[in-house]
Design a protein around this motif. Structure first.
Motif, PDB file in Angstrom:
ATOM      1  N   ILE A  98      20.985 -15.103 -31.933  1.00 34.42           N
ATOM      2  CA  ILE A  98      20.001 -14.147 -31.270  1.00 34.42           C
ATOM      3  C   ILE A  98      19.063 -13.576 -32.568  1.00 34.42           C
ATOM      4  O   ILE A  98      17.821 -13.499 -32.081  1.00 34.42           O
ATOM      5  CB  ILE A  98      20.687 -13.148 -30.266  1.00 34.42           C
ATOM      6  CG1 ILE A  98      21.169 -13.854 -29.005  1.00 34.42           C
ATOM      7  CG2 ILE A  98      19.429 -12.149 -29.909  1.00 34.42           C
ATOM      8  CD1 ILE A  98      21.853 -12.771 -28.236  1.00 34.42           C
ATOM      9  N   ARG A  99      19.626 -13.129 -33.221  1.00 29.67           N
ATOM     10  CA  ARG A  99      18.854 -12.387 -34.318  1.00 29.67           C
ATOM     11  C   ARG A  99      17.979 -13.365 -35.172  1.00 29.67           C
ATOM     12  O   ARG A  99      16.903 -13.397 -35.522  1.00 29.67           O
ATOM     13  CB  ARG A  99      19.891 -12.013 -35.501  1.00 29.67           C
ATOM     14  CG  ARG A  99      19.242 -11.277 -36.752  1.00 29.67           C
ATOM     15  CD  ARG A  99      20.515 -10.621 -37.454  1.00 29.67           C
ATOM     16  NE  ARG A  99      20.084  -9.861 -38.675  1.00 29.67           N
ATOM     17  CZ  ARG A  99      20.696  -9.403 -39.420  1.00 29.67           C
ATOM     18  NH1 ARG A  99      22.043  -9.426 -39.399  1.00 29.67           N
ATOM     19  NH2 ARG A  99      20.239  -8.861 -40.632  1.00 29.67           N
ATOM     20  N   LEU A 100      18.315 -14.717 -35.441  1.00 28.11           N
ATOM     21  CA  LEU A 100      17.829 -15.620 -36.294  1.00 28.11           C
ATOM     22  C   LEU A 100      16.888 -16.299 -35.247  1.00 28.11           C
ATOM     23  O   LEU A 100      16.061 -17.300 -35.968  1.00 28.11           O
ATOM     24  CB  LEU A 100      18.692 -16.635 -36.947  1.00 28.11           C
ATOM     25  CG  LEU A 100      19.660 -15.770 -38.117  1.00 28.11           C
ATOM     26  CD1 LEU A 100      20.488 -16.863 -38.648  1.00 28.11           C
ATOM     27  CD2 LEU A 100      18.713 -14.865 -38.989  1.00 28.11           C
ATOM     28  N   ASN A 101      16.878 -16.688 -34.066  1.00 25.93           N
ATOM     29  CA  ASN A 101      16.268 -17.599 -33.295  1.00 25.93           C
ATOM     30  C   ASN A 101      15.589 -16.868 -31.827  1.00 25.93           C
ATOM     31  O   ASN A 101      16.164 -16.516 -31.292  1.00 25.93           O
ATOM     32  CB  ASN A 101      17.160 -18.541 -32.731  1.00 25.93           C
ATOM     33  CG  ASN A 101      17.627 -19.528 -33.900  1.00 25.93           C
ATOM     34  OD1 ASN A 101      16.938 -20.309 -34.156  1.00 25.93           O
ATOM     35  ND2 ASN A 101      18.827 -19.095 -34.286  1.00 25.93           N
ATOM     36  N   ASP A 102      14.249 -17.085 -31.982  1.00 22.14           N
ATOM     37  CA  ASP A 102      13.073 -16.591 -31.126  1.00 22.14           C
ATOM     38  C   ASP A 102      12.956 -17.551 -30.388  1.00 22.14           C
ATOM     39  O   ASP A 102      11.360 -17.629 -30.203  1.00 22.14           O
ATOM     40  CB  ASP A 102      12.416 -15.543 -31.473  1.00 22.14           C
ATOM     41  CG  ASP A 102      12.963 -14.226 -32.029  1.00 22.14           C
ATOM     42  OD1 ASP A 102      13.873 -13.920 -31.436  1.00 22.14           O
ATOM     43  OD2 ASP A 102      12.198 -13.762 -32.897  1.00 22.14           O
ATOM     44  N   ASN A 103      13.615 -18.665 -29.702  1.00 17.24           N
ATOM     45  CA  ASN A 103      13.016 -19.890 -29.454  1.00 17.24           C
ATOM     46  C   ASN A 103      13.949 -20.331 -28.519  1.00 17.24           C
ATOM     47  O   ASN A 103      14.953 -19.853 -27.981  1.00 17.24           O
ATOM     48  CB  ASN A 103      12.876 -20.950 -30.603  1.00 17.24           C
ATOM     49  CG  ASN A 103      14.098 -20.871 -31.507  1.00 17.24           C
ATOM     50  OD1 ASN A 103      15.081 -21.038 -30.945  1.00 17.24           O
ATOM     51  ND2 ASN A 103      13.774 -20.741 -32.567  1.00 17.24           N
ATOM     52  N   GLU A 104      13.520 -21.652 -27.943  1.00 16.48           N
ATOM     53  CA  GLU A 104      14.423 -22.262 -27.020  1.00 16.48           C
ATOM     54  C   GLU A 104      15.858 -22.741 -27.591  1.00 16.48           C
ATOM     55  O   GLU A 104      16.840 -22.824 -26.825  1.00 16.48           O
ATOM     56  CB  GLU A 104      13.707 -23.723 -26.312  1.00 16.48           C
ATOM     57  CG  GLU A 104      13.592 -24.862 -27.459  1.00 16.48           C
ATOM     58  CD  GLU A 104      12.378 -24.872 -28.566  1.00 16.48           C
ATOM     59  OE1 GLU A 104      12.450 -25.807 -29.235  1.00 16.48           O
ATOM     60  OE2 GLU A 104      11.798 -23.679 -28.677  1.00 16.48           O
ATOM     61  N   TYR A 105      15.789 -22.882 -28.810  1.00 15.69           N
ATOM     62  CA  TYR A 105      17.315 -23.105 -29.330  1.00 15.69           C
ATOM     63  C   TYR A 105      18.113 -21.935 -29.089  1.00 15.69           C
ATOM     64  O   TYR A 105      19.491 -22.330 -28.794  1.00 15.69           O
ATOM     65  CB  TYR A 105      17.058 -23.387 -30.643  1.00 15.69           C
ATOM     66  CG  TYR A 105      16.258 -24.568 -31.163  1.00 15.69           C
ATOM     67  CD1 TYR A 105      16.752 -25.727 -31.048  1.00 15.69           C
ATOM     68  CD2 TYR A 105      14.958 -24.381 -32.004  1.00 15.69           C
ATOM     69  CE1 TYR A 105      15.860 -26.910 -31.074  1.00 15.69           C
ATOM     70  CE2 TYR A 105      14.338 -25.444 -32.253  1.00 15.69           C
ATOM     71  CZ  TYR A 105      14.664 -26.747 -32.207  1.00 15.69           C
ATOM     72  OH  TYR A 105      13.854 -27.801 -32.387  1.00 15.69           O
TER      73      TYR A 105
END
Length: 177
Positions: A157-164
């Motif tokens: 969650i911390r490293l990805n603000d995207n569909e991944y």
């Protein structure tokens, strides 16, 4: 060891590694980048993967190959000299404190934290997006080590603000089933 200097070195090496991989393999659709270490805190290495490499993955294990840096095509590629220097520094520091378990635990935690902070900083600066024009999956991992599920979820969650992020968390829900 001066962890601020180490952090800058890891950041510079990560940027250089990603740029080198993208320059060589950008046409393959680079979608991911990772920093990883080992349980002994002796290494920091980059890894990246591409959409083209994913086309060859077994369908049944596609998400594993998509999200597991140890399986990525461009593992330990890019900024070789810089990462070698970082690893030499880590081993030198570890050798100074060979039998001090308490010191080691603090050192290991700080190294892991720095790697995550570097990835987060690059994400927040849109470093990867400016180069590729799209979102990149980011992760920090440790070989032969498993994060607690909640810790890993928070890291994603911390490293990805995207569909991944959503796909990874949905995939996590299937583990052990």
């Amino acid at each position: 060891m001066d962890f601020e200097i180490l952090k800058r070195q890891i950041e510079d090496a990560a940027k250089k590694a990603f740029l080198e991989v993208y320059e060589k393999h950008g046409a393959e659709g680079v979608y991911s980048f990772a920093l990883y270490s080992d349980e002994g805190a002796m290494t920091v290495c980059p890894a990246a993967n591409t959409i083209k490499a994913m086309e060859m993955a077994d369908e049944d294990d596609a998400l594993y190959y998509k999200y597991e840096p140890a399986e990525w095509t461009y593992e330990m590629e890019g900024a070789d000299e810089e990462f070698d220097d970082i690893c030499t520094q880590l081993r030198t520091e570890l050798n100074k404190h060979d039998d001090d378990d308490q010191w080691f635990e603090g050192f290991q935690a700080k190294l892991y934290s720095i790697c995550i902070e570097v990835l987060e900083k690059l994400k927040n600066e849109n470093f990867f997006t400016k180069i590729t024009g799209k979102d990149i999956f980011l992760i920090f991992t440790v070989s032969d080590y498993e994060f607690e599920m909640e810790e890993l979820k928070n890291l994603i969650i911390r490293l990805n603000d995207n569909e991944y992020k959503n796909e990874y968390i949905d995939w996590m829900a299937t583990w052990g089933n």
